[in-house]
Design a protein around this motif. Structure first.
Motif, PDB file in Angstrom:
ATOM      1  N   GLU A   2       0.835  -1.198   0.000  1.00 14.20           N
ATOM      2  CA  GLU A   2       0.000   0.000   0.000  1.00 14.20           C
ATOM      3  C   GLU A   2       0.872   1.250   0.000  1.00 14.20           C
ATOM      4  O   GLU A   2       1.953   1.260   0.576  1.00 14.20           O
ATOM      5  CB  GLU A   2      -0.888   0.033   1.244  1.00 14.20           C
ATOM      6  CG  GLU A   2      -1.867  -1.123   1.349  1.00 14.20           C
ATOM      7  CD  GLU A   2      -3.069  -0.957   0.445  1.00 14.20           C
ATOM      8  OE1 GLU A   2      -3.365   0.179   0.023  1.00 14.20           O
ATOM      9  OE2 GLU A   2      -3.720  -1.969   0.162  1.00 14.20           O
ATOM     10  N   ARG A   3       0.371   2.309  -0.623  1.00 15.28           N
ATOM     11  CA  ARG A   3       1.055   3.594  -0.506  1.00 15.28           C
ATOM     12  C   ARG A   3       0.965   4.031   0.951  1.00 15.28           C
ATOM     13  O   ARG A   3       0.000   3.747   1.640  1.00 15.28           O
ATOM     14  CB  ARG A   3       0.412   4.634  -1.416  1.00 15.28           C
ATOM     15  CG  ARG A   3       0.707   4.399  -2.891  1.00 15.28           C
ATOM     16  CD  ARG A   3       0.230   5.565  -3.738  1.00 15.28           C
ATOM     17  NE  ARG A   3      -1.056   6.084  -3.338  1.00 15.28           N
ATOM     18  CZ  ARG A   3      -2.226   5.778  -3.893  1.00 15.28           C
ATOM     19  NH1 ARG A   3      -2.249   4.928  -4.893  1.00 15.28           N
ATOM     20  NH2 ARG A   3      -3.346   6.304  -3.463  1.00 15.28           N
ATOM     21  N   GLU A   4       1.980   4.730   1.411  1.00 20.47           N
ATOM     22  CA  GLU A   4       2.114   5.089   2.823  1.00 20.47           C
ATOM     23  C   GLU A   4       0.905   5.826   3.381  1.00 20.47           C
ATOM     24  O   GLU A   4       0.538   5.647   4.538  1.00 20.47           O
ATOM     25  CB  GLU A   4       3.375   5.930   3.014  1.00 20.47           C
ATOM     26  CG  GLU A   4       3.686   6.207   4.462  1.00 20.47           C
ATOM     27  CD  GLU A   4       4.998   6.942   4.634  1.00 20.47           C
ATOM     28  OE1 GLU A   4       5.120   7.653   5.645  1.00 20.47           O
ATOM     29  OE2 GLU A   4       5.877   6.817   3.775  1.00 20.47           O
ATOM     30  N   GLU A   5       0.257   6.644   2.575  1.00 22.54           N
ATOM     31  CA  GLU A   5      -0.842   7.466   3.075  1.00 22.54           C
ATOM     32  C   GLU A   5      -2.213   6.788   3.000  1.00 22.54           C
ATOM     33  O   GLU A   5      -3.211   7.372   3.419  1.00 22.54           O
ATOM     34  CB  GLU A   5      -0.883   8.802   2.314  1.00 22.54           C
ATOM     35  CG  GLU A   5      -1.308   8.694   0.863  1.00 22.54           C
ATOM     36  CD  GLU A   5      -0.196   8.287  -0.108  1.00 22.54           C
ATOM     37  OE1 GLU A   5      -0.499   8.134  -1.298  1.00 22.54           O
ATOM     38  OE2 GLU A   5       0.957   8.112   0.319  1.00 22.54           O
ATOM     39  N   THR A   6      -2.278   5.561   2.520  1.00 22.89           N
ATOM     40  CA  THR A   6      -3.575   4.902   2.401  1.00 22.89           C
ATOM     41  C   THR A   6      -4.111   4.468   3.758  1.00 22.89           C
ATOM     42  O   THR A   6      -3.364   4.302   4.723  1.00 22.89           O
ATOM     43  CB  THR A   6      -3.492   3.667   1.480  1.00 22.89           C
ATOM     44  OG1 THR A   6      -2.643   2.704   2.099  1.00 22.89           O
ATOM     45  CG2 THR A   6      -3.002   4.022   0.090  1.00 22.89           C
ATOM     46  N   THR A   7      -5.397   4.261   3.795  1.00 23.20           N
ATOM     47  CA  THR A   7      -6.059   3.813   5.011  1.00 23.20           C
ATOM     48  C   THR A   7      -5.510   2.465   5.463  1.00 23.20           C
ATOM     49  O   THR A   7      -5.213   2.274   6.644  1.00 23.20           O
ATOM     50  CB  THR A   7      -7.580   3.715   4.778  1.00 23.20           C
ATOM     51  OG1 THR A   7      -8.064   5.022   4.432  1.00 23.20           O
ATOM     52  CG2 THR A   7      -8.309   3.200   5.988  1.00 23.20           C
ATOM     53  N   ASN A   8      -5.359   1.530   4.531  1.00 21.97           N
ATOM     54  CA  ASN A   8      -4.858   0.200   4.901  1.00 21.97           C
ATOM     55  C   ASN A   8      -3.447   0.268   5.479  1.00 21.97           C
ATOM     56  O   ASN A   8      -3.129  -0.416   6.446  1.00 21.97           O
ATOM     57  CB  ASN A   8      -4.888  -0.747   3.707  1.00 21.97           C
ATOM     58  CG  ASN A   8      -6.273  -1.285   3.434  1.00 21.97           C
ATOM     59  OD1 ASN A   8      -7.223  -1.003   4.174  1.00 21.97           O
ATOM     60  ND2 ASN A   8      -6.410  -2.049   2.370  1.00 21.97           N
ATOM     61  N   ALA A   9      -2.597   1.107   4.893  1.00 19.74           N
ATOM     62  CA  ALA A   9      -1.230   1.244   5.415  1.00 19.74           C
ATOM     63  C   ALA A   9      -1.256   1.861   6.812  1.00 19.74           C
ATOM     64  O   ALA A   9      -0.498   1.448   7.694  1.00 19.74           O
ATOM     65  CB  ALA A   9      -0.376   2.096   4.476  1.00 19.74           C
ATOM     66  N   THR A  10      -2.127   2.816   7.030  1.00 18.74           N
ATOM     67  CA  THR A  10      -2.249   3.458   8.345  1.00 18.74           C
ATOM     68  C   THR A  10      -2.666   2.437   9.398  1.00 18.74           C
ATOM     69  O   THR A  10      -2.090   2.377  10.486  1.00 18.74           O
ATOM     70  CB  THR A  10      -3.276   4.609   8.290  1.00 18.74           C
ATOM     71  OG1 THR A  10      -2.840   5.570   7.328  1.00 18.74           O
ATOM     72  CG2 THR A  10      -3.434   5.269   9.640  1.00 18.74           C
TER      73      THR A  10
ATOM     74  N   SER B  99     -13.872   0.985   7.459  1.00 21.98           N
ATOM     75  CA  SER B  99     -12.533   0.889   6.864  1.00 21.98           C
ATOM     76  C   SER B  99     -11.693  -0.173   7.569  1.00 21.98           C
ATOM     77  O   SER B  99     -10.957  -0.923   6.931  1.00 21.98           O
ATOM     78  CB  SER B  99     -11.817   2.235   6.932  1.00 21.98           C
ATOM     79  OG  SER B  99     -12.477   3.192   6.139  1.00 21.98           O
TER      80      SER B  99
ATOM     81  N   PHE C 253     -10.313  -3.575   5.906  1.00 18.63           N
ATOM     82  CA  PHE C 253      -8.890  -3.919   6.021  1.00 18.63           C
ATOM     83  C   PHE C 253      -8.750  -5.377   6.470  1.00 18.63           C
ATOM     84  O   PHE C 253      -7.942  -6.132   5.916  1.00 18.63           O
ATOM     85  CB  PHE C 253      -8.191  -2.992   7.017  1.00 18.63           C
ATOM     86  CG  PHE C 253      -6.812  -3.455   7.385  1.00 18.63           C
ATOM     87  CD1 PHE C 253      -5.728  -3.198   6.563  1.00 18.63           C
ATOM     88  CD2 PHE C 253      -6.598  -4.164   8.557  1.00 18.63           C
ATOM     89  CE1 PHE C 253      -4.453  -3.649   6.900  1.00 18.63           C
ATOM     90  CE2 PHE C 253      -5.334  -4.603   8.901  1.00 18.63           C
ATOM     91  CZ  PHE C 253      -4.255  -4.348   8.072  1.00 18.63           C
TER      92      PHE C 253
END
Length: 114
Positions: free
Chosen positions: A17-25, A55, A59
């Motif tokens: 995931e890109r760093e700023e995505t919800t899943n990465a968070t 969300s 995830f």
């Protein structure tokens, strides 16, 4: 057994995931606070990560769990067999994930959406 894939699921979400995505968070929160999640709730994770409960549920399903309850059980049952790398190695693990992500040709790696 699904509990054996807990760390793989979380690190995979971080790596893909890109760093700023919800899943990465969400994944980053779970990995970095694994020892403090004894009484974690879906609402608590959502609130801490500034995302909705839906969300967090999505995830969980996207990382291979039936829902938050199953992920929570995996966190609880992982116990001492799931240990984070010592602090001096934490940077190495993060750098390895970034390096692996950069080495993947994202055009070839994309899966069609269902």
């Amino acid at each position: 057994m699904i509990y054996d894939k807990l760390i793989v699921a979380l690190l995979s979400a971080l790596a893909t995931e890109r760093e700023e995505t919800t899943n990465a968070t969400i994944a980053r929160y779970l990995v970095t606070h694994i020892e403090d999640l004894d009484d974690v709730t879906v609402k608590g994770v959502a609130s801490t990560c500034n995302v909705g409960v839906g969300s967090v549920s999505r995830f969980c399903r996207e990382t291979g769990f039936r829902g938050f309850d199953e992920l929570r059980r995996a966190l609880m049952e992982a116990g001492p067999s799931f240990e984070l790398a010592p602090t001096d190695h934490a940077g190495f693990v993060g750098a390895s994930i970034v390096q692996a992500e950069r080495s993947v040709d994202k055009k070839d790696a994309e899966c069609p959406r269902r």
